[in-house]
Design an enzyme around this catalytic site. Sequence first.
Site, PDB file in Angstrom:
ATOM      1  N   ASP A 102     -39.307  46.147 -26.306  1.00  0.00           N
ATOM      2  CA  ASP A 102     -39.802  44.846 -26.739  1.00  0.00           C
ATOM      3  C   ASP A 102     -41.241  44.856 -27.232  1.00  0.00           C
ATOM      4  O   ASP A 102     -41.719  43.848 -27.757  1.00  0.00           O
ATOM      5  CB  ASP A 102     -39.682  43.835 -25.595  1.00  0.00           C
ATOM      6  CG  ASP A 102     -38.239  43.582 -25.218  1.00  0.00           C
ATOM      7  OD1 ASP A 102     -37.422  43.421 -26.136  1.00  0.00           O
ATOM      8  OD2 ASP A 102     -37.930  43.549 -24.011  1.00  0.00           O
ATOM      9  N   ASP A 160     -30.800  43.343 -30.782  1.00  0.00           N
ATOM     10  CA  ASP A 160     -32.157  42.784 -30.734  1.00  0.00           C
ATOM     11  C   ASP A 160     -33.179  43.856 -31.119  1.00  0.00           C
ATOM     12  O   ASP A 160     -34.233  43.570 -31.688  1.00  0.00           O
ATOM     13  CB  ASP A 160     -32.505  42.286 -29.324  1.00  0.00           C
ATOM     14  CG  ASP A 160     -31.333  41.694 -28.557  1.00  0.00           C
ATOM     15  OD1 ASP A 160     -30.183  42.076 -28.834  1.00  0.00           O
ATOM     16  OD2 ASP A 160     -31.562  40.876 -27.651  1.00  0.00           O
TER      17      ASP A 160
HETATM   18  N1  GLY Z   1     -34.052  40.208 -26.707  1.00  0.00           N
HETATM   19  C1  GLY Z   1     -33.683  39.256 -25.772  1.00  0.00           C
HETATM   20  C2  GLY Z   1     -33.030  38.038 -26.303  1.00  0.00           C
HETATM   21  O1  GLY Z   1     -32.816  37.822 -27.461  1.00  0.00           O
HETATM   22  O2  GLY Z   1     -32.732  37.230 -25.437  1.00  0.00           O
END
Ligand code: GLY
Length: 403
Positions: free
Chosen positions: A125, A185
């Site tokens: 992230d 993601d």
């Molecule tokens: N990457 C986490 C979400 O989209 O909740």
Amino acid sequence: MKKEMMMTFAGMALAVSVVSATPETDLLARLPGIFKDSAEHYVQLDAAARKLAGVDKKGNPTFPHGYAPEKGEIDMRSILWWTSGHTPGTMWYLYEATGDARLKDAATHWTEMLAPNAKVTTNHDVGFIMYCSYGNARRILKTDKYDALLLETADSLSKRFNPTLGLIRSWGAIDEKKNFLVIPDNMMNLELLEWASKHGDRRFDKVACSHADVTMKHHFKADGGAYHVLNYDQRPEYLSVQEIRRGQGLGPETVWSRGQSWAIYGYSMMYRETGVKAYLDFAQKVADYAINHPNMPSDGVPCWDYGAPGQERDSSAASIMAAGLIEIAGFVGGPKGAMYRAYAVRQLTSLSSPEYFAKADEAGGFLLKHGVGSHPSKSEIDHSLNYGDYYYIEALLRLQATK
Ligand code: GLY
């Protein structure tokens, strides 16, 4: 839309040019007001959050992540949480849109506390966190003072790359043997690597393209619907998907709406950064899946999973998708491009209505209501989510820049 119309005046036929409104011209006309309102919301949010800011159990500073209507509270999280870059990112965009110096001060305040993330190797992230905050800061302020930090972050993220699999590990410890978990993601974090490749080391582009290519091969069904979590077998003699997990979706085989939106945006972004046509073709495929899904509501704001019609909407899935579609529209052009753009306008018009756009005192200063964090975990159902706001403002800015 400009049209020639015949009108009669005092018995004479006159050709007059009239401008008739379209959904896009309507929305474009509203943008200055939307940006001004949004800026006021975020000034209010900044003031409230500075009073609430503290530290988490490990001593990390906290930032405003969302709004919980059932508690009537701003949800403060650790700066190591994946969304810590989106709040300052929205402030940077609103500063860009309005020139309001209060937003610049706020954005600087919340950005500069994120520096410890540059060394983090425990999640994927850091791309979201650092590029939405410092990345926008460097672009808008036209400064290179954050470049070293961004390059360090790219290096930390690329440590999660497994060259045998050709993938970045999204979740889990960097050296975990049993599982190798990847989510769509993760496509979003490749933007930082592409930036770092152009400003530092070309090896980051190889990592990003490899991850995008292998994800394209395994992470989607034939119709373009995304799985959420894939667990790869990383032993060289196997190198295969060993398990599909539902993650934040309804089930392993259903399509979690935000995951699909990450893929739409992510492959469009990869085309922008690399010029590889296969990424644009794929961005259209995953976009078409969402647009044509029989369970997509007519206002373009999907329910939290495409397999959960009638259940809670996820406004963040709509704003991420709209930001991606506007970009795809520009690349594709012609009637198909116009269709993508019109769809994004439909979504953004819905999100700008009182149904989704909060009044100043309604959601602690956040903009969009009706987001879903993780339905299976019963976490943040029908909340305001800072990343929903970020991609909403980004999409509106993209619309304005390409009118
Ligand atoms: N990457 C986490 C979400 O989209 O909740």
